[in-house]
Design an enzyme around this catalytic site. Structure first.
Site, PDB file in Angstrom:
ATOM      1  CG  ASP A 150      -3.048   4.034  -3.620  1.00  0.00           C
ATOM      2  OD1 ASP A 150      -3.589   2.916  -4.201  1.00  0.00           O
ATOM      3  OD2 ASP A 150      -2.548   4.827  -2.646  1.00  0.00           O
ATOM      4  CD  GLU A 151      -5.194  -1.255  -1.360  1.00  0.00           C
ATOM      5  OE1 GLU A 151      -6.221   0.295  -1.332  1.00  0.00           O
ATOM      6  OE2 GLU A 151      -5.805  -2.691  -0.870  1.00  0.00           O
ATOM      7  CG  ASP A 210      -1.736   0.830   1.370  1.00  0.00           C
ATOM      8  OD1 ASP A 210      -2.427   1.155   0.368  1.00  0.00           O
ATOM      9  OD2 ASP A 210      -2.490   1.611   2.487  1.00  0.00           O
TER      10      ASP A 210
END
Lengths: 372, 366
Positions: free
Chosen positions: A132-133, A37
């Site tokens: 973003d993960e 993350d």
């Protein structure tokens, strides 16, 4: 390649069902899942581009005079209480010197792509959850803690941003673990620690348990996973429905979900928050053409025939209540959206803050072969 | 406008016309039915702008001429709830319409007939006539395979292919295909049109008198069907229908003959324990024996054996059982023929002697 996807999908179906017996057999072949993350991703990219921003409270989001919201902010901003999804106006009240940046999606997407390329090197399987993960499933003979450390170091050196990592035997625990030592940290829940780690976990930490469900659970004095474990499965299901079964498993650290390798896109939508609230049907309908134009662009990029999607509309009213309306018999045309929009607007007699339109495809089975 | 009519004479055309009217309309006049009286003839019209249906009734007595629109569903509900054999008097009174029957009296709102949309005139049409029963048959034998809300919008309808010698219907959802043919004297030049799903289903409802004729008119944009009491018009789907002849297997060498009713029951029973969403069953074929297996995520299992005529290769393949059930239900011969080649190729189902219909079903990966 598509073939391996299908076979793992098929096993996902059977893995959903069984309860405890399978949990034990799964423990024999221990999975190693890492959740990666990014730390305040958009803000991190901006600070990389302009290091002078590092010490200033910055946020990416829409201007308050256009009633924007904060998408991301850096840690100096968070110190003032600024949070993502907060109205920009309120963020500025909390932090008057907040530096608001408009955001550069194309740049963020590039960085995201580079990040996924790095992750791919370590993963047996990779599930990108958002820009973003991501989850990685790594080979069981590898030392997951070392892998996570290496990934974080490479991302820092090669991309100039930091990520946090969570390491665990399943997705649910990996996701919680990545938040444990944030930012720029990592945390591992080893198989023998699962029981103790989960027992102390507040129910609100379980993904899928929002404030409303948390409140409901509190009525039954269910505050931690240890509390939930005292309930029988049947009792949980009777009281909380389908979520009850999830609670039963998660409170024991069980999560059979496999990585979702290919998530077929099910819908394409666009929405717009207006600078001033729209009053009346006419003004709302007047916005339709420009929404439709943006939507068509997206649908085209997805390679779908727009006219064949089942349309839906979303309306957020001035008081932040919202309503959505879908009709699979309706055409995703200007007239179709107009009809849905009119019906949705009739539900409340309030000014409108946001309008959205979208289209969905029906579900399909990948094992079914096709004629053409 | 004023006329008197019996409940039964009004109810049937009204119900069919109201079936075309969409429940949710933004153009208010579209939830209305248009009533027109000319001499002894009453016409009722409903439309959703895609499909239009005009029903005609001959009145016992000459009415007072005029035209007006009233809420379709309300008029139908009133008519339906009146006692059998009731005489109904419908009379326009300026902006209102009064409905009287016995000691009941209703006043309905209206919209002027001038607001009621007309379907564009049909230009450059081909016209041909066949028995209602024939048209009904080629629709009923194939309509189950039409797609519903598919992104390939042209599959959400039925292909009508007319030629000098006959009419062929084809429907497919991409997983299975159904086609049926009837011989007739058609137009000299062949034409293919796609009738939208709703049009197919509504038109079939009108074909209740097998021996009477129906006249079909085709233009590039519309299909019109005329029977004695109804005129039905539908817009066409503008799209390219897949080439059905390409997907009908021609070289299958493994031929199975089975008792249709028995096979249907086997599928019905195994279906109970197949996966509720994907509906997969496994067919294992060996000399003169078919076994059918199903299981579901709850690990429940079904197994059936049925004697068949089969001399082909030993085969094991998966199918969506619903697709097989559909074909078993729509066929009416004592036996059914299934022609296969291998586990990844389509199956052809038809009557033992071929018959007028063909069904192609793609397998599922096991």
């Amino acid at each position: 390649m598509s073939y391996s996807v299908q076979s793992s999908q098929a096993s996902a179906v059977s893995a959903e069902v069984p309860a405890v017996a399978e949990a034990e057999s799964a423990a024999v072949t221990q999975r190693k899942v890492i959740h990666i993350d990014c730390d305040c991703f958009f803000a991190a990219v901006e600070m990389r581009e302009n290091p002078a921003l590092r010490e200033l409270p910055i946020a990416i989001g829409g201007e308050s005079d256009r009633r924007g919201v904060i998408a991301t902010c850096n840690y100096p901003a968070r110190a003032f209480g600024v949070r993502s999804a907060m109205a920009t106006a309120q963020a500025k009240k909390l932090c008057p010197q907040l530096l608001l940046l408009p955001g550069r999606m194309a740049l963020y997407r590039d960085v995201s792509k580079q990040l996924m390329v790095i992750l791919q090197e370590y993963a047996l399987q990779l599930e990108q959850v958002s820009v973003d993960e991501a989850y990685l499933e790594i080979a069981s003979h590898l030392n997951a803690t070392e892998v996570a450390r290496e990934i974080r170091e490479r991302v820092r050196n090669e991309l100039g941003i930091t990520v946090s990592a969570g390491i665990a035997p399943n997705k649910f625990l990996a996701k919680i673990a990545s938040d444990w030592n944030k930012p720029d940290g990592q945390w591992a829940v080893k198989p023998h620690q699962v029981d103790e780690f989960v027992a102390a976990l507040p129910v609100g930490k379980i993904p899928g348990i929002g404030p409303a469900m948390e409140k409901k659970l509190a009525l039954y004095k269910l505050q931690t996973c240890a509390d939930i474990r005292r309930w029988e499965l049947t009792e949980l299901v009777r009281t909380f429905g389908r979520m009850g079964a999830v609670l039963y498993e998660r409170s024991r650290g069980i999560d059979h979900r496999l990585l979702n390798l290919e998530r077929p896109r099910k819908s394409v939508s666009v929405e717009c928050t207006f600078a001033t609230d729209l009053a009346g049907e006419e003004h709302c309908l007047a916005q339709l053409p420009q929404l439709l134009e943006r939507w068509h662009e997206r649908v085209e990029r997805a390679g779908w025939p727009a006219a064949a999607l089942a349309p839906f509309v979303k309306v957020k009213f001035a008081d932040f209540t919202q309503t959505t309306l879908a009709d699979s018999h309706e055409q995703a045309s200007e007239q179709g959206f107009a009809r849905l929009l009119k019906l949705a607007l009739q539900r409340e007699n309030k000014a409108v803050r946001l309008l959205g339109i979208g289209g969905r495809t029906p579900e399909i089975d990948r094992n079914q072969l096709t004629l053409f | 406008m004023k006329f008197v009519i019996s409940r039964e004479a009004l109810l049937r055309p009204l119900q069919l016309v109201a079936g075309v009217v969409e429940k949710r309309q933004t153009l208010p006049v579209l939830s209305n039915v248009l009533l027109e009286v000319q001499g002894q003839q009453l016409s009722l019209t409903g439309t959703d702008l895609e499909v239009e249906l005009v029903g005609r009734v001959t009145l016992d007595e000459v009415g007072q001429e005029g035209e007006i629109t009233v809420p379709a569903k309300k008029l139908m509900d009133i008519c339906r709830s009146l006692p059998d054999g009731a005489q109904i008097e419908i009379e326009q009174d300026e902006q209102r319409v009064n409905v009287r029957s016995g000691r009941s009296r209703f006043t309905l709102s209206t919209l002027p007939a001038t607001e009621f949309p007309n379907v564009d005139n049909i230009a450059g049409e081909k016209t041909f006539t066949l028995e209602q029963g024939s048209l009904r048959r080629v629709i009923d034998r194939t309509s189950f395979a039409m797609a519903q809300q598919d992104v390939r919008y042209y599959l959400n309808g039925m292909l009508f292919e007319v030629s000098a010698t006959g009419l062929r219907t084809v429907s497919t959802d991409g997983h299975r295909l159904a086609t049926c043919h009837v011989a007739m004297n058609g137009p000299d030049t062949a034409q293919q049109i796609i009738l939208p799903r709703k049009g197919v289903l509504e038109m079939a409802k009108l074909l209740t008198d097998p021996e009477s004729s129906v006249t079909l008119s085709l233009s590039t944009n519309h299909l019109r069907a005329r029977t004695e009491n109804f005129t039905f018009t539908s817009k066409l789907v503008d799209g390219k229908f897949p080439d059905y002849s390409r997907v009908i297997p021609k070289n299958g060498s493994n031929v199975m003959l089975a008792d249709r009713t028995e096979l249907r029951q086997v599928f019905n029973r195994t279906a109970i324990l197949s996966n509720e969403k994907y509906r997969g069953v496994r067919l294992v074929l060996d000399t003169d024996l078919l076994k059918v297996f199903a299981n579901n995520p709850e690990q429940e299992e079904a197994e059936e054996s049925v004697a068949v005529e089969y001399k082909g290769d030993a085969l094991e393949m998966g199918f969506n059982v619903s697709y097989l059930q559909d074909v078993m239900s729509v066929l009416d011969t004592q036996q059914v023929k299934m022609t296969l080649s291998d586990a990844n190729s389509s199956a052809l189902l038809e009557e033992p002697e071929g018959g007028d219909a063909m069904y192609v079903v793609m397998p599922m990966r096991l």
